[in-house]
Write a protein that holds these residues in place. Structure first.
Motif, PDB file in Angstrom:
ATOM      1  N   THR A 125       0.839  -1.199   0.000  1.00 12.51           N
ATOM      2  CA  THR A 125       0.000   0.000   0.000  1.00 12.51           C
ATOM      3  C   THR A 125       0.873   1.247   0.000  1.00 12.51           C
ATOM      4  OG1 THR A 125      -0.123   0.148   2.414  1.00 12.51           O
ATOM      5  CG2 THR A 125      -1.772  -1.223   1.313  1.00 12.51           C
ATOM      6  N   SER A 126       0.341   2.286  -0.597  1.00  8.55           N
ATOM      7  CA  SER A 126       0.978   3.612  -0.571  1.00  8.55           C
ATOM      8  C   SER A 126      -0.094   4.636  -0.227  1.00  8.55           C
ATOM      9  CB  SER A 126       1.599   3.927  -1.937  1.00  8.55           C
ATOM     10  OG  SER A 126       0.589   4.078  -2.923  1.00  8.55           O
ATOM     11  N   LYS A 127       0.247   5.910  -0.318  1.00  4.47           N
ATOM     12  CA  LYS A 127      -0.736   6.957  -0.040  1.00  4.47           C
ATOM     13  C   LYS A 127      -1.870   6.963  -1.056  1.00  4.47           C
ATOM     14  CE  LYS A 127       2.676  10.097   2.006  1.00  4.47           C
ATOM     15  NZ  LYS A 127       3.323  11.444   1.899  1.00  4.47           N
ATOM     16  N   TYR A 128      -1.575   6.421  -2.242  1.00  9.24           N
ATOM     17  CA  TYR A 128      -2.539   6.565  -3.342  1.00  9.24           C
ATOM     18  C   TYR A 128      -3.232   5.270  -3.735  1.00  9.24           C
ATOM     19  CZ  TYR A 128       0.783  10.432  -3.649  1.00  9.24           C
ATOM     20  OH  TYR A 128       1.607  11.481  -3.351  1.00  9.24           O
ATOM     21  N   GLN A 129      -2.593   4.136  -3.505  1.00  8.05           N
ATOM     22  CA  GLN A 129      -3.136   2.898  -4.063  1.00  8.05           C
ATOM     23  C   GLN A 129      -2.608   1.708  -3.281  1.00  8.05           C
ATOM     24  OE1 GLN A 129      -5.617   1.333  -5.510  1.00  8.05           O
ATOM     25  NE2 GLN A 129      -5.420   2.614  -7.368  1.00  8.05           N
ATOM     26  N   PHE A 132      -1.494  -6.281  -4.672  1.00 12.79           N
ATOM     27  CA  PHE A 132      -0.921  -7.515  -4.143  1.00 12.79           C
ATOM     28  C   PHE A 132       0.391  -7.837  -4.864  1.00 12.79           C
ATOM     29  CE2 PHE A 132      -5.389  -7.952  -3.023  1.00 12.79           C
ATOM     30  CZ  PHE A 132      -5.296  -8.405  -1.721  1.00 12.79           C
ATOM     31  N   GLY A 133       1.341  -8.355  -4.106  1.00 14.09           N
ATOM     32  CA  GLY A 133       2.644  -8.670  -4.677  1.00 14.09           C
ATOM     33  C   GLY A 133       3.269  -9.889  -4.019  1.00 14.09           C
ATOM     34  N   ASN A 134       4.471 -10.218  -4.473  1.00  8.71           N
ATOM     35  CA  ASN A 134       5.208 -11.367  -3.959  1.00  8.71           C
ATOM     36  C   ASN A 134       6.583 -10.903  -3.505  1.00  8.71           C
ATOM     37  OD1 ASN A 134       6.059 -13.987  -3.366  1.00  8.71           O
ATOM     38  ND2 ASN A 134       6.892 -14.270  -5.428  1.00  8.71           N
ATOM     39  N   VAL A 135       6.823 -10.959  -2.193  1.00 13.30           N
ATOM     40  CA  VAL A 135       8.119 -10.557  -1.632  1.00 13.30           C
ATOM     41  C   VAL A 135       9.088 -11.719  -1.741  1.00 13.30           C
ATOM     42  CG1 VAL A 135       9.332 -10.046   0.520  1.00 13.30           C
ATOM     43  CG2 VAL A 135       7.277  -8.771  -0.082  1.00 13.30           C
ATOM     44  N   ARG A 136      10.300 -11.394  -2.202  1.00 13.44           N
ATOM     45  CA  ARG A 136      11.387 -12.375  -2.233  1.00 13.44           C
ATOM     46  C   ARG A 136      12.516 -11.870  -1.347  1.00 13.44           C
ATOM     47  NH1 ARG A 136      11.594 -16.258  -5.967  1.00 13.44           N
ATOM     48  NH2 ARG A 136      13.840 -16.131  -6.220  1.00 13.44           N
ATOM     49  N   GLY A 137      12.690 -12.557  -0.198  1.00 16.79           N
ATOM     50  CA  GLY A 137      13.792 -12.210   0.683  1.00 16.79           C
ATOM     51  C   GLY A 137      15.082 -12.802   0.166  1.00 16.79           C
ATOM     52  N   GLY A 170       9.334  -3.393  -8.764  1.00 17.78           N
ATOM     53  CA  GLY A 170       9.307  -3.279 -10.215  1.00 17.78           C
ATOM     54  C   GLY A 170       8.717  -1.960 -10.671  1.00 17.78           C
ATOM     55  N   SER A 171       9.028  -1.590 -11.919  1.00 13.27           N
ATOM     56  CA  SER A 171       8.594  -0.299 -12.451  1.00 13.27           C
ATOM     57  C   SER A 171       7.077  -0.197 -12.573  1.00 13.27           C
ATOM     58  CB  SER A 171       9.241  -0.058 -13.820  1.00 13.27           C
ATOM     59  OG  SER A 171       8.895  -1.094 -14.729  1.00 13.27           O
ATOM     60  N   ARG A 172       6.427  -1.275 -12.977  1.00 15.54           N
ATOM     61  CA  ARG A 172       4.973  -1.232 -13.141  1.00 15.54           C
ATOM     62  C   ARG A 172       4.273  -1.133 -11.793  1.00 15.54           C
ATOM     63  NH1 ARG A 172       3.731  -2.054 -18.401  1.00 15.54           N
ATOM     64  NH2 ARG A 172       5.282  -3.140 -19.675  1.00 15.54           N
ATOM     65  N   LEU A 173       4.801  -1.814 -10.781  1.00 10.34           N
ATOM     66  CA  LEU A 173       4.239  -1.686  -9.441  1.00 10.34           C
ATOM     67  C   LEU A 173       4.421  -0.264  -8.921  1.00 10.34           C
ATOM     68  CD1 LEU A 173       2.899  -2.936  -6.985  1.00 10.34           C
ATOM     69  CD2 LEU A 173       5.159  -3.690  -6.206  1.00 10.34           C
ATOM     70  N   ALA A 174       5.584   0.339  -9.215  1.00  7.31           N
ATOM     71  CA  ALA A 174       5.817   1.734  -8.799  1.00  7.31           C
ATOM     72  C   ALA A 174       4.812   2.668  -9.465  1.00  7.31           C
ATOM     73  CB  ALA A 174       7.244   2.147  -9.154  1.00  7.31           C
ATOM     74  N   LYS A 222       4.628  -7.428  -9.847  1.00  9.32           N
ATOM     75  CA  LYS A 222       4.295  -8.128  -8.606  1.00  9.32           C
ATOM     76  C   LYS A 222       5.479  -8.517  -7.733  1.00  9.32           C
ATOM     77  CE  LYS A 222      -0.030 -10.047 -10.363  1.00  9.32           C
ATOM     78  NZ  LYS A 222      -0.841 -11.264 -10.581  1.00  9.32           N
ATOM     79  N   VAL A 223       6.701  -8.453  -8.233  1.00  9.59           N
ATOM     80  CA  VAL A 223       7.847  -8.930  -7.449  1.00  9.59           C
ATOM     81  C   VAL A 223       8.505  -7.781  -6.687  1.00  9.59           C
ATOM     82  CG1 VAL A 223      10.103 -10.049  -7.562  1.00  9.59           C
ATOM     83  CG2 VAL A 223       8.244 -10.847  -9.036  1.00  9.59           C
TER      84      VAL A 223
END
Length: 433
Positions: A125-129, A132-137, A170-174, A222-223
């Protein structure tokens, strides 16, 4: 006496010139028939349409197979660069002691690196939107080894990835979240603290250290990458990982060392290769590619059949000429070669034109795609396109096979009309003239 001998020699030379296989005489007649005189222009139109049909068929084959090759190779590259060639997980219990297992696997010849990772589904989540994503540690040193990510940063750097609250997206998530490097986002997971009333979600803010763009829609959207120690804390997996991802020197031959890696990992682990994980995807691509080759090849086959119709019409029109040639001493074989040369020349010209068009389109595939989108006002949805660019990779072997097949079909299509021309009886042909 001398004059009689010279006349006989002249006739002998003339007959030799006429009957010699693929002589200058036969070539002259063949190319002459490619330029019909006035009143026979319809045959020229048929021949031109036949040539264009073969050219378009060859062009379509080259472009379709090149695009599918490019798509497949790009998909291969990104899958191999972004994910482990061999993934090792532990049966029925937390994967602790993974460093010892990793050190054993590193001793296997052919293994390039072993990367411990933690995977987890989250909401960002951000201030605007929110999305769902997938975190890779992953450890910072291991992330540097993933050239697909480390060499495709559009902003920021990996220097701050070691920070406690650093994260890479990723750029699209940003774009979806409306954030950039330096902004903070919240990561939400259901794997939070356990209470008498159940497990409560865990929310933690992270600062964006860098933004990457690898060119695959799903990855760029998503990554997210998080330092391994932070991922262990966030997902409550202290001193454990989800899996070990093994990178090998020859990923396309991973099955050669699969058993050695499994033996080094131990009996209580589960091993899967990238080929096994993506078997359905690449089998579908292979079937689709073969079917497209067959379907588009029918275009070349139909165009080659048009040579038969155009040559049959030419034979019908040139009946008188054929009879005259036969009376001059041309053999059946010579007449047959004349018409085979004429039809084959159409096939050769069509194939060469198709090759030039196919290579030109493949070299300018992105510009052509953008022009078509601009002209029609239709843009391909990135979610459907998967890749941000339309790749095209020409295979010299496949291109050579396409050319050979087109030439063979063109040659075979000339046999029946040429045989009919050679079978004409000159007496019958001239009787009604």
């Amino acid at each position: 006496m001398n004059e009689t001998v010279s006349v006989k020699q002249a006739k002998k030379r003339t007959k030799s010139a006429v009957t010699m296989p693929f002589s200058s005489f036969e070539r002259m007649i063949s190319f002459r028939y490619l330029r019909p005189p006035k009143g026979e222009g319809f045959i020229s139109v048929i021949a031109i349409l036949t040539l264009l049909g073969i050219a378009l068929g060859v062009t379509a084959l080259i472009v379709v197979l090149s695009v599918m090759n490019g798509f497949r190779d790009t998909l291969y590259k990104n899958i191999l660069d972004m994910n482990g060639h061999v993934v090792i997980q532990q049966f029925g219990k937390p994967f602790t002691g993974f460093d010892d297992v990793a050190n054993k696997i590193k001793t296997v010849p052919g293994v390039k690196s072993v990367i411990p990772v933690i995977d987890g589904q989250v909401m960002v989540t951000s201030k605007y939107q929110e999305y769902f994503g997938n975190v890779r540690g992953i450890r910072a040193g291991d992330l540097n080894k993933l050239a697909t990510v480390s060499t495709n940063l559009v902003s920021g750097s990996l220097d701050n990835f070691k920070d406690d609250n650093g994260i890479i997206i990723g750029s699209r998530l940003a774009n979806v979240l409306g954030v950039r490097v330096g902004d903070r986002i919240n990561i939400v997971t259901l794997r939070g603290a356990k209470t008498p009333f159940g497990t409560t979600p865990r929310v933690k803010p992270y600062r964006i250290s860098a933004i990457f763009e690898v060119g695959i829609y799903e990855y760029d959207l998503k990554v997210l990458f998080m330092p391994l120690d932070q991922a262990q804390k966030f997902f409550s997996k202290k001193r454990q990982v989800s899996a070990l991802e093994v990178m090998v020197n020859k990923p396309k031959q991973v099955e050669l060392i699969e058993q050695d890696i499994a033996k080094a990992a131990g009996n209580d682990t589960n091993l899967s290769t990238w080929k096994q994980r993506n078997a359905k995807l690449f089998s579908v691509l292979a079937i689709e590619r073969n079917m497209m080759f067959i379907i588009v090849s029918l275009v070349v086959f139909v165009a080659a059949l048009n040579i038969i119709s155009s040559m049959v019409m030419l034979v019908k029109v040139k009946t008188k000429d054929i009879a005259v040639l036969r009376t001059m001493g041309a053999t059946r074989g010579a007449i047959m070669r004349v018409f085979m040369t004429t039809g084959s020349f159409i096939g050769v010209c069509g194939t060469v034109l198709g090759l030039v068009l196919g290579v030109t389109i493949c070299l300018n595939i992105d510009a052509i795609q953008n022009f078509i989108g601009w002209a029609t006002g239709v843009r391909i949805n990135p979610e459907i396109q998967i890749l941000s660019k339309l790749p095209a990779k020409m295979d010299p072997v496949e291109t050579t096979i396409i050319i050979i097949v087109a030439l063979i079909l063109s040659f075979l299509a000339t046999i029946y009309p040429a045989w009919r021309a050679a079978s004409l009886d000159p007496v019958e042909a001239l009787r009604y003239e």
